[in-house]
Write a protein that holds these residues in place. Structure first.
Motif, PDB file in Angstrom:
ATOM      1  N   LEU A  81     -65.267  56.003 -25.081  1.00 56.48           N
ATOM      2  CA  LEU A  81     -66.497  55.524 -25.709  1.00 56.48           C
ATOM      3  C   LEU A  81     -67.034  56.550 -26.708  1.00 56.48           C
ATOM      4  O   LEU A  81     -67.522  56.190 -27.786  1.00 56.48           O
ATOM      5  CB  LEU A  81     -67.545  55.229 -24.641  1.00 56.48           C
ATOM      6  N   ASP A  84     -65.003  56.366 -29.859  1.00 57.02           N
ATOM      7  CA  ASP A  84     -65.366  55.161 -30.612  1.00 57.02           C
ATOM      8  C   ASP A  84     -66.707  55.323 -31.321  1.00 57.02           C
ATOM      9  O   ASP A  84     -66.902  54.794 -32.415  1.00 57.02           O
ATOM     10  CB  ASP A  84     -65.427  53.952 -29.666  1.00 57.02           C
ATOM     11  N   HIS A 215     -74.437  47.932 -31.484  1.00 58.53           N
ATOM     12  CA  HIS A 215     -73.373  48.640 -30.782  1.00 58.53           C
ATOM     13  C   HIS A 215     -73.885  49.947 -30.191  1.00 58.53           C
ATOM     14  O   HIS A 215     -73.318  51.020 -30.400  1.00 58.53           O
ATOM     15  CB  HIS A 215     -72.194  48.903 -31.739  1.00 58.53           C
ATOM     16  N   GLN A 224     -68.109  46.779 -23.860  1.00 53.92           N
ATOM     17  CA  GLN A 224     -66.915  47.419 -24.406  1.00 53.92           C
ATOM     18  C   GLN A 224     -65.863  47.626 -23.316  1.00 53.92           C
ATOM     19  O   GLN A 224     -64.677  47.322 -23.504  1.00 53.92           O
ATOM     20  CB  GLN A 224     -67.312  48.779 -25.022  1.00 53.92           C
ATOM     21  N   ASP A 227     -64.589  44.105 -22.049  1.00 55.44           N
ATOM     22  CA  ASP A 227     -63.694  43.439 -23.008  1.00 55.44           C
ATOM     23  C   ASP A 227     -62.314  44.085 -23.009  1.00 55.44           C
ATOM     24  O   ASP A 227     -61.295  43.386 -23.096  1.00 55.44           O
ATOM     25  CB  ASP A 227     -64.301  43.476 -24.410  1.00 55.44           C
ATOM     26  N   ALA A 228     -62.287  45.419 -22.930  1.00 53.81           N
ATOM     27  CA  ALA A 228     -60.995  46.115 -22.898  1.00 53.81           C
ATOM     28  C   ALA A 228     -60.240  45.792 -21.614  1.00 53.81           C
ATOM     29  O   ALA A 228     -59.031  45.524 -21.630  1.00 53.81           O
ATOM     30  CB  ALA A 228     -61.201  47.621 -23.030  1.00 53.81           C
ATOM     31  N   THR A 234     -54.186  45.819 -21.674  1.00 57.59           N
ATOM     32  CA  THR A 234     -54.837  47.050 -21.227  1.00 57.59           C
ATOM     33  C   THR A 234     -54.488  47.337 -19.782  1.00 57.59           C
ATOM     34  O   THR A 234     -54.149  48.465 -19.406  1.00 57.59           O
ATOM     35  CB  THR A 234     -56.362  46.929 -21.384  1.00 57.59           C
ATOM     36  N   ASN A 356     -56.119  45.343 -28.334  1.00 57.92           N
ATOM     37  CA  ASN A 356     -57.532  45.635 -28.583  1.00 57.92           C
ATOM     38  C   ASN A 356     -57.786  45.907 -30.061  1.00 57.92           C
ATOM     39  O   ASN A 356     -56.944  46.506 -30.730  1.00 57.92           O
ATOM     40  CB  ASN A 356     -57.952  46.862 -27.765  1.00 57.92           C
ATOM     41  N   GLU A 359     -62.095  49.045 -33.078  1.00 58.94           N
ATOM     42  CA  GLU A 359     -63.338  49.609 -32.561  1.00 58.94           C
ATOM     43  C   GLU A 359     -63.330  49.762 -31.040  1.00 58.94           C
ATOM     44  O   GLU A 359     -64.264  50.331 -30.462  1.00 58.94           O
ATOM     45  CB  GLU A 359     -64.530  48.758 -32.981  1.00 58.94           C
ATOM     46  N   ARG A 360     -62.273  49.280 -30.387  1.00 59.88           N
ATOM     47  CA  ARG A 360     -62.187  49.384 -28.928  1.00 59.88           C
ATOM     48  C   ARG A 360     -60.981  50.196 -28.485  1.00 59.88           C
ATOM     49  O   ARG A 360     -60.674  50.292 -27.296  1.00 59.88           O
ATOM     50  CB  ARG A 360     -62.118  47.974 -28.341  1.00 59.88           C
ATOM     51  N   GLN A 361     -60.275  50.819 -29.438  1.00 59.95           N
ATOM     52  CA  GLN A 361     -59.055  51.530 -29.105  1.00 59.95           C
ATOM     53  C   GLN A 361     -59.304  52.716 -28.184  1.00 59.95           C
ATOM     54  O   GLN A 361     -58.540  52.979 -27.253  1.00 59.95           O
ATOM     55  CB  GLN A 361     -58.361  52.006 -30.387  1.00 59.95           C
ATOM     56  N   THR A 363     -61.734  53.215 -25.989  1.00 58.47           N
ATOM     57  CA  THR A 363     -62.056  52.749 -24.641  1.00 58.47           C
ATOM     58  C   THR A 363     -60.807  52.259 -23.920  1.00 58.47           C
ATOM     59  O   THR A 363     -60.582  52.595 -22.745  1.00 58.47           O
ATOM     60  CB  THR A 363     -63.091  51.611 -24.709  1.00 58.47           C
TER      61      THR A 363
END
Length: 439
Positions: A81, A84, A215, A224, A227-228, A234, A356, A359-361, A363
């Motif tokens: 996080l 990100d 965000h 976040q 979703d991941a 994942t 993913n 913007e979520r890589q 996490t």
């Protein structure tokens, strides 16, 4: 590109071009990770010295690595996080400061409690390095290079084990505890200066879009993570990492040297050579795995499961050998095979990456990276407890490896079809989007 990668050799819209500038910046990040690995594995060659210095038994000795990995694993999602939200450079600077202070503290420790606190701080700093380096690679190199860049980063980082086994072990014998660990900590100041002076989060002209005002806050963090985790890729990546990494990690971090010396009757020098073989094998296999996966994505699960199967077979042969000591040739083969564990664990990130959005890589990578280190922490503790409970019976203690491998294999088999189906759907969508992006 062969192997049905669907045109992965072409640059996608928005892909950074790579090149010499990318290699230089990425190299600084890898240097940070290299030093973190050196500090992380330094206890692996000093385990017997630590037991004597702090007057502790096997369970207490294992607590050093367990606490370090507990902090490391617990920090993975927060670090993802942070990467990100804050960017790569800020996170790497904080990581270098923390692991350098931790290594200095370990050098000066006179008590078990102070040494534990120092290793915890080191683990916290270490936790901030690899995810940042993975993200740095995606910012500076084309997407098609992702698997190979990740494997090379791990390969160079694992070379830090060579510093531990070839250099720190000899310095420890010659100069003693405080001088050796304090001298090694000086490297932290060097990489900190390089990061502050030269590292950039991304190439000029490839700045990511600013995050929306929404965000932020706890709700965004929870979303976040959720979703991941919801993505099968994942979760598959986490279980691949969980199942493949820990046999080598446990061996290199702490229990390899005592096992080879106390259970197999080798000298410290001979045991150090076998630990070095694990690292050299790791580097060679990492290059092969990176090239294979970059060309043949369908090979990811077979490579991971094949590595687990061969590792389990060699451990079973070694532990079940009828004589008191396994033959040297078998120990050599075992250490060579253990070298494939970390490269196989890197396959986990190649499942999470396409599952993913950018913007979520961070996490998602944090979730994957938790897998192997959680398994390592569990087995480190199990071996220490079983050694104390059985009077240093290494055969029983190391049998705990098979339990976690079985759990991980079941989860990989359960998730692989779902993750592959979802990935194919995303690939079709990305092709359609690429066709409609003006150039």
């Amino acid at each position: 590109m062969s192997g049905g990668t669907g045109g992965r050799g072409a640059l996608l819209p928005g892909d950074p071009p790579g090149g010499r500038r990318a290699m230089a910046v990425w190299g600084i990040g890898v240097a940070v990770y290299f030093l973190a690995i050196t500090y992380r594995t330094s206890l692996g060659v000093a385990g017997l010295d630590a037991a004597e210095r702090f007057h502790i038994n096997a369970s207490a000795l294992s607590t050093f690595s367990i606490l370090q990995l507990l902090v490391y694993a617990g920090m993975q999602i927060p670090v993802g996080l942070m990467v990100d939200r804050l960017g790569i450079k800020k996170v790497l600077v904080l990581g270098v400061v923390l692991y350098t202070v931790g290594q200095f503290g370990f050098a000066l420790s006179q008590s078990y409690a102070m040494a534990l606190g120092s290793r915890a701080m080191l683990g916290c700093g270490d936790a901030m390095t690899f995810i940042s380096v993975l993200r740095l690679g995606t910012h500076w190199f084309p997407a098609r290079r992702g698997p190979l860049i990740a494997q090379v980063a791990a390969l160079i980082g694992m070379a830090g084990n060579l510093v531990s086994t070839l250099v720190l072990a000899r310095l420890l014998h010659t100069f003693g505890w405080t001088q050796t660990f304090a001298a090694s900590a000086v490297g932290g100041f060097v990489v900190l200066a390089l990061v502050l002076a030269f590292l950039k989060d991304h190439p000029k002209g490839y700045e990511p879009a600013p995050a929306p005002a929404t965000h932020t806050g706890g709700a965004f963090v929870r979303r976040q993570i959720a979703d991941a985790w919801r993505e099968p890729g994942t979760r598959l990546g986490m279980w691949v990492h969980f199942t493949t990494q820990f046999p080598a990690m446990v061996f290199l971090l702490l229990w390899g040297l005592p096992f080879l010396v106390e259970a197999q009757g080798l000298t410290r020098g001979e045991a150090g050579e076998l630990l070095t073989l694990v690292v050299l094998s790791n580097m060679a296999i990492g290059l092969v795995y990176g090239q294979v996966i970059a060309r043949h994505h369908a090979a990811r699960v077979p490579l991971a499961l094949g590595t687990v199967a061969v590792t389990a077979l060699l451990w079973a042969l070694t532990l079940a050998w009828p004589a008191d000591h396994a033959p040297v040739w078998l120990l050599i083969v075992l250490c060579t095979v253990l070298g494939g564990c970390v490269p196989a664990s890197m396959i986990g990130f190649d499942f999470a990456r396409p599952a993913n959005p950018p913007e979520r890589q961070g996490t998602a990578s944090g979730i994957v990276n938790m897998g192997g280190f959680t398994a390592s922490m569990t087995v480190l503790l199990a071996i220490g407890v079983l050694l104390d409970a059985t009077g240093d019976n290494y055969r029983i203690a190391f049998a705990s490896v098979f339990v976690l491998e079985a759990v991980g294999v079941v989860q990989i088999l359960r998730l692989r079809a779902r993750a592959h189906r979802r990935e194919r759907e995303r690939l079709v969508t990305s092709r359609v989007e690429a066709v409609h992006v003006p150039v």
